[in-house]
Design a protein around this motif. Sequence first.
Motif, PDB file in Angstrom:
ATOM      1  N   THR A 125     -11.487 -31.614   7.528  1.00  0.00           N
ATOM      2  CA  THR A 125     -11.954 -30.256   7.203  1.00  0.00           C
ATOM      3  C   THR A 125     -13.464 -30.250   6.974  1.00  0.00           C
ATOM      4  O   THR A 125     -14.175 -29.393   7.493  1.00  0.00           O
ATOM      5  CB  THR A 125     -11.212 -29.723   5.957  1.00  0.00           C
ATOM      6  N   TYR A 126     -13.948 -31.211   6.201  1.00  0.00           N
ATOM      7  CA  TYR A 126     -15.385 -31.314   5.900  1.00  0.00           C
ATOM      8  C   TYR A 126     -16.210 -31.470   7.166  1.00  0.00           C
ATOM      9  O   TYR A 126     -17.192 -30.756   7.377  1.00  0.00           O
ATOM     10  CB  TYR A 126     -15.612 -32.478   4.932  1.00  0.00           C
ATOM     11  N   ARG A 182     -19.038 -34.737   0.056  1.00  0.00           N
ATOM     12  CA  ARG A 182     -19.984 -34.364   1.119  1.00  0.00           C
ATOM     13  C   ARG A 182     -21.224 -35.220   0.885  1.00  0.00           C
ATOM     14  O   ARG A 182     -21.873 -35.087  -0.150  1.00  0.00           O
ATOM     15  CB  ARG A 182     -20.323 -32.874   1.030  1.00  0.00           C
ATOM     16  N   ASP A 202     -15.824 -28.324  -5.716  1.00  0.00           N
ATOM     17  CA  ASP A 202     -14.487 -28.477  -5.130  1.00  0.00           C
ATOM     18  C   ASP A 202     -14.045 -29.935  -5.042  1.00  0.00           C
ATOM     19  O   ASP A 202     -12.928 -30.228  -4.644  1.00  0.00           O
ATOM     20  CB  ASP A 202     -14.393 -27.797  -3.766  1.00  0.00           C
ATOM     21  N   GLU A 236     -16.630 -28.266   9.118  1.00  0.00           N
ATOM     22  CA  GLU A 236     -17.148 -27.089   8.406  1.00  0.00           C
ATOM     23  C   GLU A 236     -18.291 -26.409   9.147  1.00  0.00           C
ATOM     24  O   GLU A 236     -18.570 -25.238   8.917  1.00  0.00           O
ATOM     25  CB  GLU A 236     -17.670 -27.484   7.012  1.00  0.00           C
ATOM     26  N   GLY A 237     -18.974 -27.163   9.961  1.00  0.00           N
ATOM     27  CA  GLY A 237     -20.122 -26.643  10.689  1.00  0.00           C
ATOM     28  C   GLY A 237     -20.608 -27.707  11.643  1.00  0.00           C
ATOM     29  O   GLY A 237     -20.023 -28.786  11.750  1.00  0.00           O
ATOM     30  N   LYS A 264     -26.467 -27.742   6.977  1.00  0.00           N
ATOM     31  CA  LYS A 264     -26.470 -26.466   6.255  1.00  0.00           C
ATOM     32  C   LYS A 264     -27.626 -26.373   5.251  1.00  0.00           C
ATOM     33  O   LYS A 264     -28.220 -25.312   5.072  1.00  0.00           O
ATOM     34  CB  LYS A 264     -25.137 -26.276   5.524  1.00  0.00           C
ATOM     35  N   ASN A 283     -20.470 -29.765  17.735  1.00  0.00           N
ATOM     36  CA  ASN A 283     -19.349 -29.200  16.989  1.00  0.00           C
ATOM     37  C   ASN A 283     -18.199 -30.175  17.190  1.00  0.00           C
ATOM     38  O   ASN A 283     -17.589 -30.223  18.262  1.00  0.00           O
ATOM     39  CB  ASN A 283     -18.998 -27.799  17.499  1.00  0.00           C
ATOM     40  N   GLU A 305      -9.056 -33.984   4.134  1.00  0.00           N
ATOM     41  CA  GLU A 305     -10.309 -33.549   3.510  1.00  0.00           C
ATOM     42  C   GLU A 305     -11.509 -33.926   4.383  1.00  0.00           C
ATOM     43  O   GLU A 305     -12.424 -33.121   4.573  1.00  0.00           O
ATOM     44  CB  GLU A 305     -10.416 -34.209   2.128  1.00  0.00           C
ATOM     45  N   PRO A 323     -22.207 -31.851   8.246  1.00  0.00           N
ATOM     46  CA  PRO A 323     -22.365 -30.398   8.081  1.00  0.00           C
ATOM     47  C   PRO A 323     -23.169 -29.969   6.854  1.00  0.00           C
ATOM     48  O   PRO A 323     -23.934 -29.008   6.928  1.00  0.00           O
ATOM     49  CB  PRO A 323     -20.922 -29.895   7.999  1.00  0.00           C
ATOM     50  N   ASP A 324     -23.026 -30.671   5.731  1.00  0.00           N
ATOM     51  CA  ASP A 324     -23.796 -30.284   4.547  1.00  0.00           C
ATOM     52  C   ASP A 324     -25.277 -30.575   4.722  1.00  0.00           C
ATOM     53  O   ASP A 324     -26.122 -29.816   4.254  1.00  0.00           O
ATOM     54  CB  ASP A 324     -23.250 -30.939   3.273  1.00  0.00           C
TER      55      ASP A 324
END
Length: 143
Positions: free
Chosen positions: A66-67, A118, A114, A70-71, A17, A42, A63, A13-14
């Motif tokens: 969730t990561y 990533r 945070d 994220e996208g 993004k 997705n 973690e 996702p990072d």
Amino acid sequence: MVEDEYTLVLVKPDGVKTRHIGDIITRIERKGYRIEALKMINATEDELERHYYDKTDKPFWPEILTYMMEGPIVGMVVSGTNVVEAIHNMAGATNPGQAEWGTIRGDFGREWPDGVLRNVIHTSDTVDGAAREIKIWFPEFKF
């Protein structure tokens, strides 16, 4: 003659993004490897549990989950001679802060306030692992 291998690449996702999909594809193609399949995904919790089966009992599993949700992620099946090791080396060290410049993680990854790790990209680390992972993300792919 050595047969081509297949490997899985996930732009996390990072990486999506921060708009590095094209950069990563370009690096793969410039090395002469072939992208056999490509799609935006997705990720579901089920897919991630199957992919990271060896990490689901670790304290950092929530973690990761969730990561990775994220996208969207971009999945690729890539082929070529010794492609698993080559692409894994192109990715660089797992921690982007320790990855060498010139690697995908070294050039496009960074650490975030945070503390979540990533790291832009996932690459398979063995031929058997690649086959298992490709079946998760590309069940329609024929080897």
